[in-house]
Design an enzyme around this catalytic site. Structure first.
Site, PDB file in Angstrom:
ATOM      1  N   HIS A 129       0.872  -1.179   0.000  1.00 11.93           N
ATOM      2  CA  HIS A 129       0.000   0.000   0.000  1.00 11.93           C
ATOM      3  C   HIS A 129       0.916   1.238   0.000  1.00 11.93           C
ATOM      4  O   HIS A 129       2.023   1.177   0.539  1.00 11.93           O
ATOM      5  CB  HIS A 129      -0.815  -0.061   1.285  1.00 11.93           C
ATOM      6  CG  HIS A 129      -1.907   0.951   1.411  1.00 11.93           C
ATOM      7  ND1 HIS A 129      -1.678   2.246   1.790  1.00 11.93           N
ATOM      8  CD2 HIS A 129      -3.254   0.848   1.241  1.00 11.93           C
ATOM      9  CE1 HIS A 129      -2.831   2.895   1.851  1.00 11.93           C
ATOM     10  NE2 HIS A 129      -3.803   2.069   1.518  1.00 11.93           N
ATOM     11  N   ASP A 206       3.007  -4.764   8.040  1.00 11.17           N
ATOM     12  CA  ASP A 206       1.783  -3.977   7.905  1.00 11.17           C
ATOM     13  C   ASP A 206       0.619  -4.956   8.012  1.00 11.17           C
ATOM     14  O   ASP A 206       0.354  -5.711   7.074  1.00 11.17           O
ATOM     15  CB  ASP A 206       1.814  -3.259   6.543  1.00 11.17           C
ATOM     16  CG  ASP A 206       0.460  -2.686   6.155  1.00 11.17           C
ATOM     17  OD1 ASP A 206      -0.525  -2.883   6.897  1.00 11.17           O
ATOM     18  OD2 ASP A 206       0.398  -2.052   5.088  1.00 11.17           O
ATOM     19  N   GLN A 209      -4.562  -5.586   6.755  1.00 11.34           N
ATOM     20  CA  GLN A 209      -5.546  -6.532   6.212  1.00 11.34           C
ATOM     21  C   GLN A 209      -5.572  -7.852   6.968  1.00 11.34           C
ATOM     22  O   GLN A 209      -6.243  -8.796   6.546  1.00 11.34           O
ATOM     23  CB  GLN A 209      -5.273  -6.778   4.710  1.00 11.34           C
ATOM     24  CG  GLN A 209      -5.469  -5.549   3.850  1.00 11.34           C
ATOM     25  CD  GLN A 209      -6.888  -5.006   3.920  1.00 11.34           C
ATOM     26  OE1 GLN A 209      -7.847  -5.734   4.136  1.00 11.34           O
ATOM     27  NE2 GLN A 209      -7.038  -3.702   3.732  1.00 11.34           N
ATOM     28  N   LYS A 232     -10.320  -1.128  10.473  1.00 10.95           N
ATOM     29  CA  LYS A 232     -10.447  -2.330   9.640  1.00 10.95           C
ATOM     30  C   LYS A 232     -10.715  -3.556  10.505  1.00 10.95           C
ATOM     31  O   LYS A 232     -10.667  -4.690  10.049  1.00 10.95           O
ATOM     32  CB  LYS A 232      -9.171  -2.534   8.818  1.00 10.95           C
ATOM     33  CG  LYS A 232      -8.961  -1.437   7.764  1.00 10.95           C
ATOM     34  CD  LYS A 232      -7.735  -1.723   6.934  1.00 10.95           C
ATOM     35  CE  LYS A 232      -7.209  -0.503   6.227  1.00 10.95           C
ATOM     36  NZ  LYS A 232      -7.966  -0.133   5.020  1.00 10.95           N
ATOM     37  N   CYS A 370      -4.788   2.334  -3.746  1.00 10.53           N
ATOM     38  CA  CYS A 370      -3.555   2.859  -3.134  1.00 10.53           C
ATOM     39  C   CYS A 370      -2.366   1.940  -3.348  1.00 10.53           C
ATOM     40  O   CYS A 370      -1.473   1.856  -2.497  1.00 10.53           O
ATOM     41  CB  CYS A 370      -3.726   3.121  -1.633  1.00 10.53           C
ATOM     42  SG  CYS A 370      -4.908   4.402  -1.272  1.00 10.53           S
TER      43      CYS A 370
END
Ligand SMILES: Cc1ncc(COP(=O)(O)O)c(C=O)c1O
Lengths: 412, 146
Positions: A129, A206, A209, A232, A370
């Site tokens: 991202h 990261d 997700q 999220k 993104c």
């Protein structure tokens, strides 16, 4: 795992907890398939915000009065929940930030300043991202370091063989996502972490997700940093977590200066507070952090395995059904995926598909998500992305497929 | 004498009222209008003719014939093309003066903002501005000649 594993979900009961789902959009029942962008909030989270502002709004850590005490306890309770949630060794390793973007910027600025030197190398992946690209570009520019990129294979998986050729004694840091927001690919982060550590590089994951979908055990992974966004994970916007190993974060300089992050201040010399407060300058986002705790409890109450199993079932079903439609190309077919289905339809622009689905009450994402470098690598301008959550159903997938079928029939 | 800008807008408002506010029918109708837009000369699809500010790609070219303006347009997205076709239909064959003074009240009457959204509406405004700029350029030329 302390959380009970269940194999099937009572989706109807779960849906009841999400007020936003029960509405008509453009005359039809809302089908919300934009969960990778942000997912919806259960009553427990929404009520917690109202409860905080109605009953015990106060600034934390400094007050001695009852409300301040109550607010401080609730705020720190989320830290305790977060520590358990990702199995951190200590609550001192949990820093509240605005979200993944701020977490990465914090590490890039602070770790970069302390440890990155001219000629050092930082490795990211082609699946990242923009949030996990741009902060590293800042560091590289600032420190005259070099950014290297792990290639993405045609099926959307990372090329680990090529990664092995990139990594060397020059590598200081590796930053990759746990799962890709554009394609759903689950990356072999344990392998990446071990390879990086063998070369004395630190690793940032990261987890944007992964938060609501995959089990996370930062000690088993042995990652150095792990980032999460509350919004999220069924929590409010505006908060998230940076996990960092204590011994590392103790060596890192503060990111922002202000209240909370200091021990004592004089014009000659300021000493900094201990972890985690050293990295939490200013009045934090108290209300949203408290409600984030309710979101973590919500996930725990269902269990990550049960959530993942349900979403996987939807992904498999949707992928099978979409492949029966003419002119459709599924983009990203990694063996291991979270519930993200990216696709294109030959000759139809993703915007048109998104807008036509919206006209039937179906919310999807269209565009580059993104991840412009990834789109370039795959040779597409953008994709349509449907992403699933625990409250979605097969019947909703059917509505989505029916919508696509109409679009194709109309435009082809 | 061709229909006036006001007459054409009236026609469009009439047509859209038949769709009864049904979003899906409206979107399909807009795309159908786009499909009927005469094909743009490929040679005119240059970088110079791309309307800046649109999310999707839109090309616009104009010429002056017998003192009236004629537009050619295309887009890489079907819905935008349909929306653009409405503007082409309203402005084609009008005088530069009429285009410059046009008040595009049909947009509000058909509830355009519902289906162009915030992302597209900027692009749509850019498109109208570009059409008016062409009209202004042609008018200036005419004024110089007369
Ligand atoms: C993989 C990934 N990384 C980072 C981010 C940025 O997260 P946030 O905008 O919450 O900071 C996102 C959100 O879209 C994401 O999907």
């Amino acid at each position: 795992m302390s959380v009970a594993t269940r194999t099937s979900l009572d989706v109807e009961n779960i849906r009841k907890q999400f007020p936003v789902l029960h509405q008509k959009v453009n005359g039809r029942d809302l089908v919300y398939f934009d969960n990778a962008a942000t997912n919806q909030k259960p009553d427990a989270v929404i009520n917690s915000l109202v409860d905080y502002y109605s009953n015990y709004n106060a600034n934390i850590h400094r007050g001695i009065h009852t409300l301040a005490e109550k607010a401080t306890k609730a705020y720190e309770q989320t830290r305790a929940l977060a520590k358990e949630f990702i199995n951190a060794a200590s609550e001192q390793e949990i820093i509240f930030v605005r979200g993944v973007t701020e977490a990465i910027n914090l590490v890039a600025a602070s770790y970069g300043k302390a440890f990155i030197r001219e000629g050092d190398e930082i490795i990211i992946s082609g699946l990242e991202h923009h949030s996990n690209i741009v902060p590293w570009q800042f560091v590289c520019q600032d420190r005259k370091a070099v950014l290297k990129v792990i290639n993405v294979k045609d099926n959307g998986e990372l090329d680990l063989e090529q990664f092995k050729t990139l990594i060397s004694s020059k590598t200081k840091l590796v930053a990759v996502n746990h799962a890709s927001n554009s394609l759903g690919t689950i990356n072999p982060i344990k392998q990446i972490i071990d390879l990086a550590h063998a070369n004395h590089a630190v690793v940032l994951i990261d987890g944007a997700q992964a938060g609501a979908h995959l089990p996370i055990d930062v000690q088993a992974l042995n990652c150095d940093f792990y980032c999460l966004s509350s919004h999220k994970m069924f929590g409010p916007t505006g908060t998230g977590i940076l996990y960092g190993k204590k011994n590392l974060m103790e060596l890192m300089p503060p990111y922002q200066g202000g209240g909370e992050m200091i021990k004592s201040v004089s014009f000659e010399k300021t000493t900094y507070n201990d972890l985690p407060y050293k990295f939490e300058a200013g009045t934090p986002n108290i209300a949203d952090v408290i409600a984030f705790g309710k979101a973590i409890e919500f996930i725990n109450s269902i269990g990550k395995e049960a959530i993942a199993a349900h979403e996987h079932e939807l992904l498999v079903y949707a992928t099978e059904r979409i492949k029966t439609l003419p002119h459709v190309r599924v983009i990203g077919e990694a063996k291991e995926k979270v519930g993200v289905l990216s696709f294109s339809i030959d000759g139809i622009h993703p915007f048109d598909i998104g807008q036509m689905l919206d006209a039937r009450g179906i919310a999807v994402r269209t565009g580059h998500h993104c991840t412009e470098p990834l789109m370039e690598r795959l040779g597409v301008e953008g994709t349509v992305r449907a992403s699933f959550s625990v409250y979605n159903t097969k019947q909703e997938v059917d509505q989505f497929i029916e919508g696509l079928d109409r679009i194709i029939k109309f435009l082809k | 004498m061709s229909k006036s800008i006001t007459d054409i807008q009236q026609e469009i408002i009439q047509e859209f009222s038949l769709l009864d506010g049904d979003m899906e029918m409206t979107v399909f109708y807009i795309m159908e209008l786009g499909q009927k837009l005469p094909a743009m000369n490929e040679a005119n699809k240059t970088e110079d003719n791309v309307v800046k500010g649109c999310q999707s790609k839109v090309w616009l070219a104009a010429k002056l014939e017998n003192d009236n303006v004629y537009f050619e347009a295309d887009s890489n997205t079907a819905i935008t093309k349909g929306l653009v076709s409405l503007l082409v239909r309203i402005f084609n064959g009008q005088s530069p003066e009429a285009i410059l003074n046009a008040d595009l009240s049909f947009m509000q009457k058909i509830g355009m903002e519902r289906f162009i959204g915030t992302q597209r509406s900027n692009g749509f405004a850019a498109m109208i501005k570009q059409m008016k700029l062409y009209a202004l350029a042609f008018k200036t030329k005419q004024d110089v000649k007369s």
